[in-house]
Enzyme design. Structure first.
Site, mmCIF file in Angstrom:
data_model
loop_
_atom_site.group_PDB
_atom_site.id
_atom_site.type_symbol
_atom_site.label_atom_id
_atom_site.label_comp_id
_atom_site.label_asym_id
_atom_site.label_seq_id
_atom_site.Cartn_x
_atom_site.Cartn_y
_atom_site.Cartn_z
ATOM 1 N N GLU A 1 -46.048 -63.319 23.229
ATOM 2 C CA GLU A 1 -45.121 -63.776 22.019
ATOM 3 C C GLU A 1 -46.172 -63.247 20.933
ATOM 4 O O GLU A 1 -45.221 -62.093 19.718
ATOM 5 C CB GLU A 1 -44.857 -65.196 21.801
ATOM 6 C CG GLU A 1 -43.065 -65.393 22.658
ATOM 7 C CD GLU A 1 -43.844 -65.688 24.527
ATOM 8 O OE1 GLU A 1 -45.121 -65.837 24.378
ATOM 9 O OE2 GLU A 1 -43.235 -65.986 25.578
ATOM 10 N N HIS B 1 -37.896 -76.449 25.738
ATOM 11 C CA HIS B 1 -36.390 -75.500 25.394
ATOM 12 C C HIS B 1 -35.209 -76.024 24.182
ATOM 13 O O HIS B 1 -34.512 -75.517 24.429
ATOM 14 C CB HIS B 1 -35.581 -75.356 26.331
ATOM 15 C CG HIS B 1 -35.942 -74.186 27.821
ATOM 16 N ND1 HIS B 1 -36.578 -75.165 28.755
ATOM 17 C CD2 HIS B 1 -35.872 -73.554 28.416
ATOM 18 C CE1 HIS B 1 -38.441 -73.926 28.579
ATOM 19 N NE2 HIS B 1 -36.992 -73.438 29.270
HETATM 20 C C1 LIG Z 1 -44.964 -69.114 26.248
HETATM 21 C C2 LIG Z 1 -43.369 -68.920 27.137
HETATM 22 N N1 LIG Z 1 -42.675 -67.905 27.047
HETATM 23 C C3 LIG Z 1 -41.677 -67.829 27.211
HETATM 24 C C4 LIG Z 1 -41.187 -68.559 28.386
HETATM 25 C C5 LIG Z 1 -39.241 -67.925 29.382
HETATM 26 N N2 LIG Z 1 -39.902 -67.715 30.563
HETATM 27 C C6 LIG Z 1 -39.722 -68.845 31.218
HETATM 28 S S1 LIG Z 1 -40.102 -67.918 32.834
HETATM 29 C C7 LIG Z 1 -40.371 -66.713 32.262
HETATM 30 C C8 LIG Z 1 -41.323 -65.266 32.875
HETATM 31 C C9 LIG Z 1 -42.130 -65.715 34.028
HETATM 32 O O1 LIG Z 1 -42.830 -65.249 35.219
HETATM 33 P P1 LIG Z 1 -43.951 -64.761 35.879
HETATM 34 O O2 LIG Z 1 -44.970 -65.059 34.985
HETATM 35 O O3 LIG Z 1 -43.803 -63.621 36.463
HETATM 36 O O4 LIG Z 1 -43.665 -66.096 36.259
HETATM 37 P P2 LIG Z 1 -42.102 -66.620 37.319
HETATM 38 O O5 LIG Z 1 -40.932 -67.310 36.700
HETATM 39 O O6 LIG Z 1 -41.939 -65.078 38.676
HETATM 40 O O7 LIG Z 1 -42.460 -67.072 38.749
HETATM 41 C C10 LIG Z 1 -39.789 -66.144 31.193
HETATM 42 C C11 LIG Z 1 -40.428 -65.334 30.120
HETATM 43 C C12 LIG Z 1 -41.647 -69.251 28.933
HETATM 44 N N3 LIG Z 1 -41.887 -70.553 29.937
HETATM 45 N N4 LIG Z 1 -43.333 -70.432 27.618
#
Ligand SMILES: Cc1ncc(C[n+]2csc(CCOP(=O)(O)OP(=O)(O)O)c2C)c(N)n1
Ligand SMILES: Cc1ncc(C[n+]2csc(CCOP(=O)(O)OP(=O)(O)O)c2C)c(N)n1
Ligand SMILES: [Mg+2]
Ligand SMILES: [Mg+2]
Lengths: 320, 353, 320, 353
Positions: free
Chosen positions: A55, A124
């Protein structure tokens, strides 16, 4: 409301080639709330870009794009996930114009879905508007109606100043009419005239206040409650707000954010400063409690509802 | 990655020894080396004069780049006028070499405005104090220029300490993913205020960080002005040609304290400073120029005189109190002052912003 | 005051082996304000650690250390450089106890030198307390005297909750006596009794208010001004504050932070809620303006001084 | 760096091909492989059941690790009881395999508390939602344990998307500088919600990021449970012995949508999912076990039955409404509730916190 926001982004992209959207999952997916649905397909990846997951990086690169003359519109996926970008927002976005004696304005919009009531798990459902209000150099807007969602977002994107645009999550599914023209930002709107007391609110609290004002209970008590939708927290519309409060002599501020040092503190303080001798009772505040936003199964006890609003109205020293 | 173009680590790793030009027998470049030297001399004088002005209370503070002038000068000279420079708070000199008025460049440190100069006039971003936060700006600007189809490259400066910040990471990653035309120059002067590099990083070199983003890392002797210039020019050319970003680490040393407010004796031994004084970038290039007959005593004297003029300009420009107007408090907070700001200005008894 | 803080850290390190200091330049250098001077030499690098330059990393690793049972004390070098750690602070430090049903308290102190008046260049003079006050789960303390610097910091470190400990930069050089015992955090202290009006303040504004109260001008006007030092912004001492305000019927809140949505908004609002019918005039606010903190050569126009405090007192509708 | 021990990049770079065990002719380990398989079967069932419960409104949301069970199981089994696990929001299963009550593990996702379990009971940090923010916690905890002289290692899980966050960078850097006994496991499942890896990183691999911190990077087939286990065990042993941190990248795939609320069809082709279904970690290990006579039909049936019991436990545990008390809103905000919170609780008409 999500559709109105989508439409606003679409029209802004179409009208102004310098508008670029950046965010996580806003491209192919269309955003987790589908606010950017179809925009990457229509305008291409370079106008509606899925960024890496960072972000501060998103807001920081958007700042650089704005420094070059573009008008970036950033989506933060959820309120709490805007915090990593806090330094960029406070130390740069809010200050670039000032720092450069106006030579480098920063026309940048940060869209943040905020607030609770949608059963979101931890992180959230934050209401983070107090942070942005307390940061000089930022405009803070938050629509409560479909028309404002469209109109204010267009204004935000067209603004030559940075705007934190707070989208009430639980109103994403609210319905209403698009209107080409809404009053400018910085102007509050009386959503319901009333003579007994004035409810001051914004974003997700507006429907709550309207429900309170229209309720059987209010009618039974003989209360004719005015509801003022602030629409823009910075700059604040002292004129409209104070005129309404003076008219009724009683006011309740309603918001979801925690009460302590929350937006209502400023609103109550400034209304009191300006309307002191018109007030029959201190301005009351109906807010979220001073706690971390609770888990989804408990949130209904936390969120101000019409009953809590009416209880506050009842407390406005009617006996005097 | 998932990308046919993904390069292997071998292509990305920095050279094992810092790239050097001086003392390697390389042919001198009469077009550039004397010009580099001229700016080194001016730059050293600028630094010295500015530090003196802090003692006289004319500047709030001055983070000197004494000892790092080769990086400052090469960074400024490597760029085309249409390119952008993103300096950190220590890089006033780079901005001056790029053409910024030597007095105007000191607004931040004088304390009459938070920089205040027009960044667009010479394409110099405001001197940036929060460490590494300027890096994503450089990436975004370079990306924007490419989207617009403009032939513009951005060069962003950061210190060794700054590489530890999350913004460094995020900026480099965005740059690599977007293939943005941006070059990152780390001036590794061995310290972040008092904290030595060993407490900052355990990497083989800071340039090795490039691999993790999929961009090339380059290592250069930061006191060898022609070497820095050539590495930066290569990296900038690569970016300009669409090859994407490069991370350049220049090994250098800050000969003065962190700022005039710092006491460097608390954290580093005199012998270390002395050793680096022997590798003074002015002396290194000056000696080589003399060896090749490109620097004479007369020329040296003329350069010193020019540098003294610059110092005099500084003294003159900062000798008088800056014009201050409390109304400026309310200026440029927003495009149009809010009713609240107008009211506050009124309360302070100044003209409305 | 810097020496009292140093002494507090020293004594905490000596008394409790689980206390660890982390920060930028706090080891060999002793901190840019010398608050940790000599502590690395006395207690070793592992008790007083120069970290890499990354504020989120500092607060995040300190959080992990606290999760293991240590009591980390983190130094942020300047107010604005705490912003990179904002997510860790808001999303973790403030919530760990709550999240784990009390199983994992987070005894962690974040020391932040704050405020202006020392000629600092951009980003070196922010008053960021509104952000921390608006974050449920954090205690917020700020000393105004040498005795409190020592006493409150000891209390902060001993607290089983996270404390944001705001050190007024321009009082670092203030002199005073160390006292072994000061009133507990959460308790305001009347620094000067008075009968005409009550000045509510904390940190760097306390000497300003005392100067106003003791001034020739105040005496000439016949004002006997009470000065209340809040000492702790969270939790807030409603009892002491309201008792004092009720006594005088007039109040002025004074702080350096921007006024809009600043700490004074909450203070004015809650005092008004509780003391409405005792108030002869609305609670006034004397604050920094709603602008990015100005450059050093202009800061004196921004900072509330005794004159502005007295002007606010004069505005408290004495004619009624 | 300035450190005699500084290793060269060669020692730090990950293997060019992901480490594999299954199908390489490696001797099976009867001590561990059947146990791994048992947990894979239970884990798959747990995931499936939890997803079904979201449809019934019993869980607010469930981010399934279906397809990633080899990483989940290996992560949990690689640790000693005294070690610490730092799971992300997707790693409920790893916590359950480590021994956390299968219903209690779902507090966060059920929505009756923000996790709520006691992290110290089994040394499982709270499931962490803000991406990568748990990594510095793991570093700090591991560092603290070492300062205390305790033989404790921390294992932190993060996704491919999470590696882009500044906290990832800062955590790895602190870990390397402090030589903290911590291992980072990146479950690279190719997507961050809808965003594919190519938009997340341009690096040769995510494991290559290790070099920039001066720690070794390892690449492993994340669907090969014995391979993940062995790489993690090596890394943990290294950390335990004082060798410092390791970054492990496991290549895997999330077979389900991001969460039940997601529509994966919007961003990835069925064929891609199908290809990964062919590399299902259960099938891979199951087949190898059968080939070596370590898995029979009877055993398989017994495991399925055990897994069904687990699912029944889940259904039963989540079948009833959780006990909810609005007074809980005010519980555990502070060690002692503030007067303000007591007043607010009173106003809500609940017992004081
Ligand atoms: C700081 C932050 N930004 C955005 C989110 C929203 N979010 C939740 S899961 C996700 C994707 C995560 O991807 P990854 O790290 O590859 O983990 P995966 O879901 O594939 O296990 C996002 C953008 C969050 N939880 N925390
Ligand atoms: C985000 C942030 N944290 C802390 C500081 C305070 N600070 C100013 S300079 C400095 C050291 C910088 O070291 P380095 O990056 O190596 O640059 P150098 O000073 O050596 O040029 C620190 C900690 C800051 N300016 N910004
Ligand atoms: Mg440095
Ligand atoms: Mg992923």
């Amino acid at each position: 409301m999500a559709r109105a926001l989508n439409r606003a982004l679409r029209d802004a992209l179409a009208d102004d080639p310098s508008v670029h959207l950046l965010g996580e999952d806003i491209g192919t997916l269309g955003g987790v709330f589908r606010v950017t649905d179809g925009l990457a397909a229509e305008f291409g990846d370079e106008r509606c870009t899925d960024t890496p997951l960072a972000e501060a990086g998103i807001l920081g690169t958007a700042t650089g794009m704005a420094m070059y003359g573009l008008r970036p519109v950033v989506e933060m996926q959820f309120d709490a996930f805007a915090y990593p970008a806090f330094e960029q927002l406070v130390s740069h976005v809010a200050r670039m114009r000032n720092r450069t004696r106006g030579a480098m304005p920063l026309p940048l919009t940060v869209r943040i879905p905020y607030g609770g009531g949608i059963g979101g798990v931890e992180h959230h459902s934050d209401s983070s508007e107090a942070y942005y209000m307390a940061t000089p150099g930022l405009h803070v807007m938050t629509p409560a109606t479909v028309a404002d969602a469209y109109g204010l977002l267009r204004q935000a994107i067209a603004s030559d100043d940075p705007v934190v645009f707070l989208e009430p999550k639980r109103l994403y599914w609210a319905k209403g009419e698009l209107e080409p023209d809404v009053p400018p930002g910085g102007q509050a709107v009386v959503r319901r005239p009333g003579t007994s007391a004035t409810l001051l609110c914004y974003g997700p609290a507006v429907p709550v206040c309207l429900a309170a004002a229209e309720s059987e209970a209010a009618r039974e008590r003989g209360w004719d409650l005015a509801v003022v939708d602030l629409r823009t927290l910075v700059p604040f519309d002292d004129e409209t707000v104070c005129a309404e409060v003076r008219r009724t002599g009683r006011a309740v501020v309603v918001h979801e954010a925690a009460g302590f040092a929350g937006p209502g503190a400023e609103i109550a303080a400034r209304v009191t400063e300006r309307c002191f001798h018109h007030l029959a009772a201190p301005v009351a505040r109906v807010t979220g409690f001073d706690i971390p936003y609770p888990p989804p199964l408990l949130e209904r006890h936390h969120l101000p509802d019409a009953n809590r609003v009416l209880a506050a109205v009842a407390g406005l020293q009617w006996e005097d | 990655m998932g990308d046919a173009e993904a390069r292997s680590a071998d292509d990305l790793l920095p050279e094992p020894e810092p790239h050097r030009v001086l003392g390697t027998g390389a042919e001198p470049e009469p077009e550039t080396w004397p010009e580099l030297y001229r700016h080194l001399v001016r730059g050293r004088r600028y630094n010295t004069q500015a530090t003196v002005l802090t003692r006289q209370g004319r500047l709030a503070v001055y983070p000197s780049s004494t000892g790092q002038e080769a990086c400052q000068v090469a960074a400024a000279l490597a760029l085309e006028p249409r390119d952008w420079l993103f300096p950190s708070y220590r890089d006033t000199l780079a901005a001056v070499v790029r053409g910024l008025d030597p007095v105007a460049a000191l607004g931040l440190l004088r304390g009459d405005w938070h920089t205040g100069y027009d960044p667009r006039a010479l394409r110099i971003a405001p001197l940036c104090t929060p460490l590494a936060t300027q890096l994503p700006h450089a990436v975004g600007l370079a990306h924007a220029a490419r989207l617009r189809g403009d032939d513009v490259v951005a060069l962003a400066l950061v210190g060794d300490g700054g590489t530890s910040e999350g913004d460094f990471h995020e900026a480099l990653n965005f740059a690599a993913v977007w293939r943005a035309p941006v070059v990152f120059l780390v001036q590794n002067n061995g310290y972040a205020i008092s904290v030595p590099l060993a407490k900052q990083s355990a990497a083989p070199s800071l340039a090795h960080k490039a691999v993790g983003y999929g961009m090339p890392g380059r290592l250069v002797d930061g006191n060898d002005a022609p070497a820095v210039l050539s590495v930066l020019r290569q990296a900038l050319a690569r970016a300009r040609a669409g090859g994407g970003p490069t991370l350049v680490e220049a090994l250098t040393y800050r000969l003065e304290a962190h700022t005039n407010a710092d006491d460097a004796g608390r954290y580093r031994p005199d012998a270390e400073v002395a050793a680096w004084q022997d590798r003074d970038p002015l002396a290194l290039l000056g000696a080589e120029l003399r060896r090749h007959g490109l620097l004479t005593d007369d020329r040296e004297a003329a350069l010193r005189a020019e540098a003294d003029d610059l110092a005099a300009t500084l003294r003159a420009g900062l000798g008088t109190e800056p014009a201050l107007d409390p109304a400026d408090l309310f200026a440029h907070v927003f495009a149009t002052p809010t009713p609240q700001l107008r009211e506050q200005a009124r309360r302070l008894g100044v003209a409305s912003a």
